[in-house]
Design a protein around this motif. Structure first.
Motif, short mmCIF file in Angstrom:
data_model
loop_
_atom_site.label_atom_id
_atom_site.label_comp_id
_atom_site.label_asym_id
_atom_site.label_seq_id
_atom_site.Cartn_x
_atom_site.Cartn_y
_atom_site.Cartn_z
N VAL A 56 0.86 -1.18 0.00
CA VAL A 56 0.00 0.00 0.00
C VAL A 56 0.90 1.23 0.00
N GLU A 57 0.71 2.06 -1.01
CA GLU A 57 1.58 3.25 -1.16
C GLU A 57 0.80 4.51 -0.76
N ALA A 58 1.24 5.16 0.31
CA ALA A 58 0.66 6.45 0.70
C ALA A 58 1.52 7.57 0.11
N ASN A 59 1.22 8.82 0.49
CA ASN A 59 1.97 9.92 -0.14
C ASN A 59 3.44 9.93 0.25
N VAL A 63 3.23 0.72 3.27
CA VAL A 63 3.04 -0.35 4.26
C VAL A 63 2.82 -1.65 3.49
N VAL A 64 3.42 -2.71 3.99
CA VAL A 64 3.31 -4.02 3.34
C VAL A 64 2.49 -4.93 4.25
N LEU A 77 11.29 -8.30 -2.72
CA LEU A 77 10.16 -7.39 -2.53
C LEU A 77 10.65 -5.99 -2.14
N LEU A 78 11.59 -5.92 -1.21
CA LEU A 78 12.10 -4.61 -0.77
C LEU A 78 12.82 -3.91 -1.92
N ILE A 85 8.73 2.25 -6.43
CA ILE A 85 7.99 3.25 -5.65
C ILE A 85 8.94 4.30 -5.07
N GLY A 86 10.05 3.84 -4.51
CA GLY A 86 11.06 4.77 -4.01
C GLY A 86 10.66 5.52 -2.74
N LYS A 87 9.77 4.92 -1.93
CA LYS A 87 9.40 5.51 -0.65
C LYS A 87 9.75 4.54 0.47
N PRO A 88 10.02 5.04 1.70
CA PRO A 88 10.40 4.12 2.78
C PRO A 88 9.25 3.20 3.22
#
Ligand SMILES: [Zn+2]
Length: 238
Positions: A56-59, A63-64, A77-78, A85-88
């Motif tokens: 799930v990609e938020a702004n 979260v996985v 996966l990471l 996606i390039g987000k933490p």
């Protein structure tokens, strides 16, 4: 004869090491803008079996839901998240303490990623020799990530005593994990640790909490409509 034996041992050994590392590749499917289904794989009773998880990609973060089956696929996966996606990764939710949900927890902790589970999942994780998830809740937890809210809920025993489900509010998606079978499933799958007497009642608890989600994602198989209904039907045959 002796030479033949040595050769066959070598063949067996290389097949074994192949199965141990790098044997499987995860795959990722986009369900919606910012919502991805990923599949990891393992050998189970002689067959290649897939397990579903969500990204799930938020702004500002990701979260996985559930770790892949093993550490190698967790690294894949990471890496995928980093490149695509390039987000933490803010957290990984572990929906129960079986390999197909928690198998990569050591890799997650090595990378300092927060893992979240129920207290019961922590107990069973330790019993089965896994590292314990680090953020623990009793009955329900709300995870806020950026502009999104994700609820992790314990409906009661079913596939396992500790199984939890996850509601992803922005998409109106309910992730059932192994607690919910796919609409096409012909049996209840692995019921070694199941509580068959409580399962149907626990499904009603889940339905009270999350009444009519737009989409239900089971732990294995596709996410066609009718997954909850089919799980109840399979339970009625037991
Ligand atoms: Zn399971």
């Amino acid at each position: 004869m002796r030479q033949l034996l040595i050769i066959s041992c070598l063949v067996l050994f290389s097949a074994y090491s192949y199965a141990q590392e790098g044997a499987y590749q995860i795959d990722v499917t986009k369900l919606d803008s910012g919502l991805y289904l990923y599949r990891s794989y393992a050998q189970y009773e002689g067959n290649k079996v897939s397990a579903n998880g969500l990204i799930v990609e938020a702004n500002d973060s990701v979260v996985v839901i559930d770790s892949p089956w093993d550490n190698d696929q967790t690294t894949q996966l990471l890496d995928w998240i980093e490149v695509e996606i390039g987000k933490p990764v803010a957290a990984v939710v572990i929906t129960h303490a079986h390999n197909d949900r928690i198998g990569g927890i050591a890799t997650l902790h090595e990378r300092n990623i927060k893992t979240v589970s129920s207290q019961l999942t922590k107990v069973y994780a330790l019993k089965r020799g896994f590292e314990a998830p680090r953020k623990i809740f009793e009955k329900e937890i709300t995870l806020s990530l950026g502009d999104y809210v994700v609820n992790v809920f314990y409906p009661g025993a079913g596939h396992t005593v500790d199984n939890t489900v996850v509601y992803i509010a922005p998409f109106d998606v309910l992730y059932g994990g192994c607690f919910i079978k796919s609409s096409g499933a012909r049996d209840l799958g692995n019921i070694e640790d199941a509580d068959l007497d409580s399962w149907a009642n626990s499904i009603q608890n889940m339905r009270k909490r999350f009444p009519v989600p737009k989409m239900v994602i089971p732990g294995h198989g596709d996410h066609a409509p009718g997954a909850i209904e089919n799980t109840l039907k399979l339970l009625s045959y037991k």
